[in-house]
Design a protein around this motif. Structure first.
Motif, PDB file in Angstrom:
ATOM      1  N   VAL A  18      97.553  29.732 -83.573  1.00  0.00           N
ATOM      2  CA  VAL A  18      96.194  29.413 -83.144  1.00  0.00           C
ATOM      3  C   VAL A  18      96.278  28.432 -81.986  1.00  0.00           C
ATOM      4  O   VAL A  18      96.818  27.333 -82.131  1.00  0.00           O
ATOM      5  CB  VAL A  18      95.357  28.812 -84.294  1.00  0.00           C
ATOM      6  N   GLY A  19      95.738  28.823 -80.818  1.00  0.00           N
ATOM      7  CA  GLY A  19      95.820  28.002 -79.625  1.00  0.00           C
ATOM      8  C   GLY A  19      94.846  26.835 -79.625  1.00  0.00           C
ATOM      9  O   GLY A  19      93.908  26.769 -80.434  1.00  0.00           O
ATOM     10  N   GLU A  20      95.046  25.913 -78.715  1.00  0.00           N
ATOM     11  CA  GLU A  20      94.252  24.683 -78.642  1.00  0.00           C
ATOM     12  C   GLU A  20      92.754  24.987 -78.543  1.00  0.00           C
ATOM     13  O   GLU A  20      92.327  25.866 -77.810  1.00  0.00           O
ATOM     14  CB  GLU A  20      94.678  23.851 -77.442  1.00  0.00           C
ATOM     15  N   GLY A  21      91.975  24.207 -79.302  1.00  0.00           N
ATOM     16  CA  GLY A  21      90.528  24.250 -79.191  1.00  0.00           C
ATOM     17  C   GLY A  21      89.850  25.449 -79.821  1.00  0.00           C
ATOM     18  O   GLY A  21      88.644  25.620 -79.672  1.00  0.00           O
ATOM     19  N   ALA A  22      90.594  26.292 -80.533  1.00  0.00           N
ATOM     20  CA  ALA A  22      89.983  27.475 -81.140  1.00  0.00           C
ATOM     21  C   ALA A  22      89.116  27.084 -82.335  1.00  0.00           C
ATOM     22  O   ALA A  22      89.320  26.054 -82.981  1.00  0.00           O
ATOM     23  CB  ALA A  22      91.052  28.471 -81.568  1.00  0.00           C
ATOM     24  N   PHE A  23      88.158  27.953 -82.642  1.00  0.00           N
ATOM     25  CA  PHE A  23      87.245  27.759 -83.765  1.00  0.00           C
ATOM     26  C   PHE A  23      87.413  28.917 -84.732  1.00  0.00           C
ATOM     27  O   PHE A  23      87.258  30.084 -84.351  1.00  0.00           O
ATOM     28  CB  PHE A  23      85.798  27.701 -83.252  1.00  0.00           C
ATOM     29  N   LEU A  24      87.735  28.614 -85.988  1.00  0.00           N
ATOM     30  CA  LEU A  24      87.803  29.615 -87.045  1.00  0.00           C
ATOM     31  C   LEU A  24      86.724  29.285 -88.052  1.00  0.00           C
ATOM     32  O   LEU A  24      86.766  28.250 -88.715  1.00  0.00           O
ATOM     33  CB  LEU A  24      89.175  29.622 -87.723  1.00  0.00           C
ATOM     34  N   GLY A  25      85.726  30.165 -88.139  1.00  0.00           N
ATOM     35  CA  GLY A  25      84.583  29.908 -88.999  1.00  0.00           C
ATOM     36  C   GLY A  25      84.910  30.014 -90.474  1.00  0.00           C
ATOM     37  O   GLY A  25      86.016  30.404 -90.866  1.00  0.00           O
ATOM     38  N   PRO A  26      83.954  29.691 -91.333  1.00  0.00           N
ATOM     39  CA  PRO A  26      84.185  29.765 -92.779  1.00  0.00           C
ATOM     40  C   PRO A  26      84.532  31.175 -93.231  1.00  0.00           C
ATOM     41  O   PRO A  26      83.979  32.155 -92.735  1.00  0.00           O
ATOM     42  CB  PRO A  26      82.829  29.323 -93.362  1.00  0.00           C
ATOM     43  N   GLY A  27      85.448  31.266 -94.183  1.00  0.00           N
ATOM     44  CA  GLY A  27      85.777  32.543 -94.792  1.00  0.00           C
ATOM     45  C   GLY A  27      86.559  33.500 -93.929  1.00  0.00           C
ATOM     46  O   GLY A  27      86.636  34.691 -94.229  1.00  0.00           O
ATOM     47  N   VAL A  28      87.186  33.021 -92.876  1.00  0.00           N
ATOM     48  CA  VAL A  28      87.962  33.880 -91.974  1.00  0.00           C
ATOM     49  C   VAL A  28      89.323  34.194 -92.585  1.00  0.00           C
ATOM     50  O   VAL A  28      89.924  33.349 -93.268  1.00  0.00           O
ATOM     51  CB  VAL A  28      88.124  33.199 -90.602  1.00  0.00           C
ATOM     52  N   SER A  29      89.825  35.399 -92.329  1.00  0.00           N
ATOM     53  CA  SER A  29      91.189  35.778 -92.689  1.00  0.00           C
ATOM     54  C   SER A  29      91.935  36.190 -91.431  1.00  0.00           C
ATOM     55  O   SER A  29      91.426  37.001 -90.650  1.00  0.00           O
ATOM     56  CB  SER A  29      91.190  36.938 -93.692  1.00  0.00           C
TER      57      SER A  29
END
Length: 238
Positions: free
Chosen positions: A104-115
């Motif tokens: 996962v690169g800098e500043g990325a956003f992974l929302g709730p419940g992501v796989s």
């Protein structure tokens, strides 16, 4: 950086609740990291300044200065300024054989419940919307959604701020208070006091709620920390 073991977890400055922290194998944690209660670490975990909420599993990975929400599993490398929201599964636990971890690169956003499947790369300053399943590479500043995750837009502008908690106050871009709302519009960054709607942070009784893309994750407010907050402006398709 300092080795973290079952024997020294009572003395390690990053560990908030040694009695409910499980350490397995080789683990290295920086002094400025924050490890919440009921976190399972190792083997082969390196934590560099990350703030990890409770009830997480962190294996076979290297974490930068990022925010990790509760009830997450992280088995891949994560850059600075990443936000991983609650219930996310990043990679999978290694049972047998060699499994390539995600990145996962800098500043990325992974929302709730992501796989995120093993071997997948999430580009810098990209967005994975809630409950998505990522099976293929997400490009830099890409926005994806769905199962499987497909492109739905792009990040057209971004700013990076440093969010600090000194044990009593929140500090953001030279401002000091208990709540900040941050907006990026037409390339102009605006920071105002008050409860954040889309980006920002709120200090409550025992947690710092870090808000990104309208979703908040609780971070332990038991110890000072400093992490980047990436403010992203999104353009959706259609």
């Amino acid at each position: 950086m300092q080795p973290l073991t079952r024997r020294n977890k009572d003395e390690h400055p990053a560990v908030l609740d040694p009695d409910r922290t499980i350490v397995l194998g080789d683990v290295t944690v920086s002094r400025d990291a924050v490890i919440g209660p009921e976190v399972r670490l190792g083997p082969d975990a390196v934590v560099r300044g990350a703030v990890i909420s409770g009830r997480c599993v962190v294996y076979n990975c290297e974490l930068g200065r990022c925010a990790v929400g509760p009830r997450t599993t992280v088995t891949g490398d994560v850059g600075d300024g990443v936000t991983i929201h609650s219930g996310t599964i990043l990679g999978q636990l290694r049972v047998s054989g060699e499994i390539e971890p995600p990145e996962v690169g800098e500043g990325a956003f992974l929302g709730p419940g992501v796989s995120v499947l093993p071997g997948t790369v999430i580009g810098p300053e990209s967005i994975v919307m809630p409950d998505s399943v990522v099976t293929e590479r997400v490009p830099r500043r890409g926005v994806v959604s769905g199962n499987p995750a497909m492109p739905t837009g792009m990040v057209v502008d971004a700013e990076t701020l440093i969010l600090e908690f000194d044990g009593k106050w929140l500090l953001l871009e030279g401002k000091r208070g208990t709540a900040f709302d941050v907006r990026l519009s037409d390339g102009e960054l605006k920071i105002t006091e008050g409860s954040p709607d889309n980006f920002g942070a709120v200090l409550e009784k025992d947690v710092v709620k870090m808000v990104r893309m309208g979703h908040a994750i609780p971070l332990p407010a038991s110890r000072p920390f400093s992490i980047p907050l990436h403010v992203l402006e999104v353009r959706t398709k259609g």
